[in-house]
Scaffold this motif. Sequence first.
Motif, PDB file in Angstrom:
ATOM      1  N   TYR A 175       1.236  -1.351   0.014  1.00  0.00           N
ATOM      2  CA  TYR A 175       0.407  -0.230   0.257  1.00  0.00           C
ATOM      3  C   TYR A 175       0.898   1.300  -0.142  1.00  0.00           C
ATOM      4  CZ  TYR A 175      -4.241  -3.032   1.412  1.00  0.00           C
ATOM      5  OH  TYR A 175      -5.301  -3.396   1.508  1.00  0.00           O
ATOM      6  N   GLN A 248     -16.212   5.877  -4.292  1.00  0.00           N
ATOM      7  CA  GLN A 248     -15.334   4.365  -4.605  1.00  0.00           C
ATOM      8  C   GLN A 248     -15.323   3.695  -5.554  1.00  0.00           C
ATOM      9  OE1 GLN A 248     -13.903   3.649  -1.558  1.00  0.00           O
ATOM     10  NE2 GLN A 248     -13.015   1.186  -2.764  1.00  0.00           N
ATOM     11  N   GLU A 252     -11.584   2.456  -7.383  1.00  0.00           N
ATOM     12  CA  GLU A 252     -11.578   1.043  -7.082  1.00  0.00           C
ATOM     13  C   GLU A 252     -10.968   0.955  -8.426  1.00  0.00           C
ATOM     14  OE1 GLU A 252     -14.505  -1.633  -6.032  1.00  0.00           O
ATOM     15  OE2 GLU A 252     -14.253  -1.210  -3.867  1.00  0.00           O
ATOM     16  N   CYS A 255      -7.150   2.335  -8.966  1.00  0.00           N
ATOM     17  CA  CYS A 255      -6.242   1.236  -8.818  1.00  0.00           C
ATOM     18  C   CYS A 255      -5.620   0.042  -8.502  1.00  0.00           C
ATOM     19  CB  CYS A 255      -6.632   1.297  -7.075  1.00  0.00           C
ATOM     20  SG  CYS A 255      -6.831   2.998  -6.045  1.00  0.00           S
ATOM     21  N   THR A 256      -7.289  -0.652  -9.147  1.00  0.00           N
ATOM     22  CA  THR A 256      -6.761  -1.652 -10.237  1.00  0.00           C
ATOM     23  C   THR A 256      -5.957  -1.665 -11.312  1.00  0.00           C
ATOM     24  OG1 THR A 256      -9.037  -2.323  -9.643  1.00  0.00           O
ATOM     25  CG2 THR A 256      -7.975  -3.372 -11.603  1.00  0.00           C
ATOM     26  N   PRO A 261      -3.180  -1.571  -4.223  1.00  0.00           N
ATOM     27  CA  PRO A 261      -3.915  -2.391  -3.302  1.00  0.00           C
ATOM     28  C   PRO A 261      -5.046  -0.889  -2.603  1.00  0.00           C
ATOM     29  CG  PRO A 261      -1.271  -1.809  -1.983  1.00  0.00           C
ATOM     30  CD  PRO A 261      -1.612  -2.083  -3.415  1.00  0.00           C
ATOM     31  N   TYR A 262      -6.337  -1.208  -2.408  1.00  0.00           N
ATOM     32  CA  TYR A 262      -6.308  -0.113  -2.122  1.00  0.00           C
ATOM     33  C   TYR A 262      -8.055  -1.043  -0.576  1.00  0.00           C
ATOM     34  CZ  TYR A 262     -10.871  -2.789  -5.119  1.00  0.00           C
ATOM     35  OH  TYR A 262     -11.191  -3.390  -6.165  1.00  0.00           O
ATOM     36  N   GLU A 263      -8.095  -2.422  -0.741  1.00  0.00           N
ATOM     37  CA  GLU A 263      -8.803  -3.012   0.054  1.00  0.00           C
ATOM     38  C   GLU A 263      -9.048  -2.744   1.670  1.00  0.00           C
ATOM     39  OE1 GLU A 263      -7.027  -4.321  -1.763  1.00  0.00           O
ATOM     40  OE2 GLU A 263      -8.433  -5.754  -3.306  1.00  0.00           O
ATOM     41  N   GLU A 264      -9.604  -2.794   2.456  1.00  0.00           N
ATOM     42  CA  GLU A 264      -9.419  -2.006   4.048  1.00  0.00           C
ATOM     43  C   GLU A 264      -8.676  -3.701   4.205  1.00  0.00           C
ATOM     44  OE1 GLU A 264     -12.962  -3.475   6.957  1.00  0.00           O
ATOM     45  OE2 GLU A 264     -12.908  -1.721   6.668  1.00  0.00           O
ATOM     46  N   GLN A 278      -6.011   0.603   4.263  1.00  0.00           N
ATOM     47  CA  GLN A 278      -7.401   1.255   3.288  1.00  0.00           C
ATOM     48  C   GLN A 278      -6.974   2.231   2.900  1.00  0.00           C
ATOM     49  OE1 GLN A 278     -11.519   0.867   4.696  1.00  0.00           O
ATOM     50  NE2 GLN A 278     -12.535   0.283   3.220  1.00  0.00           N
ATOM     51  N   GLU A 280      -8.933   5.247   0.432  1.00  0.00           N
ATOM     52  CA  GLU A 280     -10.622   5.140   0.272  1.00  0.00           C
ATOM     53  C   GLU A 280     -10.861   6.696  -0.549  1.00  0.00           C
ATOM     54  OE1 GLU A 280     -12.644   4.498   4.602  1.00  0.00           O
ATOM     55  OE2 GLU A 280     -10.408   5.105   5.107  1.00  0.00           O
TER      56      GLU A 280
END
Length: 421
Positions: A175, A248, A252, A255-256, A261-264, A278, A280
């Motif tokens: 991250y 959001q 996403e 980021c993809t 990565p962006y997931e919590e 995370q 956000e």
Amino acid sequence: MTTIADTTPAPSLERLVERRIPGRALEAPFYADDDVFDLDISAIFTRHWLFVASTAEIPEPGDYLTIDIGPYPILVIRDDDGDVRALHNVCRHRGSRVLSESSGSTGNLVCGYHQWTYATDGRLLHAGQQAADFDKTCYALKTVHCRVVGGLIFICLAADPPSDFDDVASRTLPYLAPHQLHRTKVAAQLDTVEDANWKLVMENNRECYHCEAGHPELMYTFFPTYGYAEDEIPPRLMPAHARYLQAQADLESACTERGMPYEEIEEIAGRPSAFRIQREPLDGAGESYTLDGSAACRKLLGDLDITRLGRLSLHHQPNSWFHFLADHAVTSMAIPLGPERTLVRTTWLVHEDAVEGRDYDADNLTAVWRRTNEQDAELVVRAQSGVKSPVYEPGPYAPNEYQVDSFCTWYIDETRKYLRS
């Protein structure tokens, strides 16, 4: 009618810890008692990994900073080889502090009392006139465990630090990596001594229940639905929630496309090195923490190619929280100074090549969090005053204060482990 009874004997520390009620705030002694403060230093601040600085704060060999963790004076320095080290700032001769300034740059470490001289890696180089059998190798400065994770410096005073920090480092580094903090410099730093217990400072940071009324500047970019479960969002916040869902989705996608990565990941209880991370979205322009959400620095961090990447937020217990944006980063740490005094240090980092006045304006860069810090300082002082009242009783947490409850659960669990060890 409320009656006040102030003759009840204070409970033992063990009893105080064991009778904590989950879902409710801590009892008053946790925030004001001298014995509890000593316990916090022993059970929490000398046994866990603490954030103390970014590598940007000591960019060159010989650069250093000093910090006190309870009774332990610590020296964090970049040695002659460019490695970051942490040492006990205590001369091996008669115990004087070796360096007394809060930060600076030095060739060797020279104790101002009797001029014992150490290399930047802690080796004793010179000790004046000593007995013939004196062995300099036995009198190096004592070391402190030190780790650098993506440009963030953590130390641990324990002989055997929590081993789960390796897991935290490996999971957070992907991250942090795109922001390349090793290529940043300090644009501004603010020290605030808040007249409140360190736990009140951390609890205040773990919820935004108070944000709408307490942080108008922050709310230009901070979605007011933070902390709410999907089915618990009040009707008045649904328009903001709709903006959040679109932002959001856009984040996403960005980021993809960039492999970010962006997931919590939320593990703020149940492990020694508790953390949350995370990426956000931000409201407004969605680029940075400014009054309109637009970028505060034209020179982006690392090799990032767009400004609208929201905020990467990291929280690490017991003492730090961070925000990493496309254009700058903000690091924050809390260090207890006493039962009712806490040092909060906030540092703003920009790209190492960014030029003030051309790429960024320092006032604009820092405005939102400077004002937010001032407001938080006022709020925790009010809380400190209230919990000392004889009529204070721990109240229940709201659902969107679950992170506060988790923080207190973590604190109680780690304190209990220490008391039973």
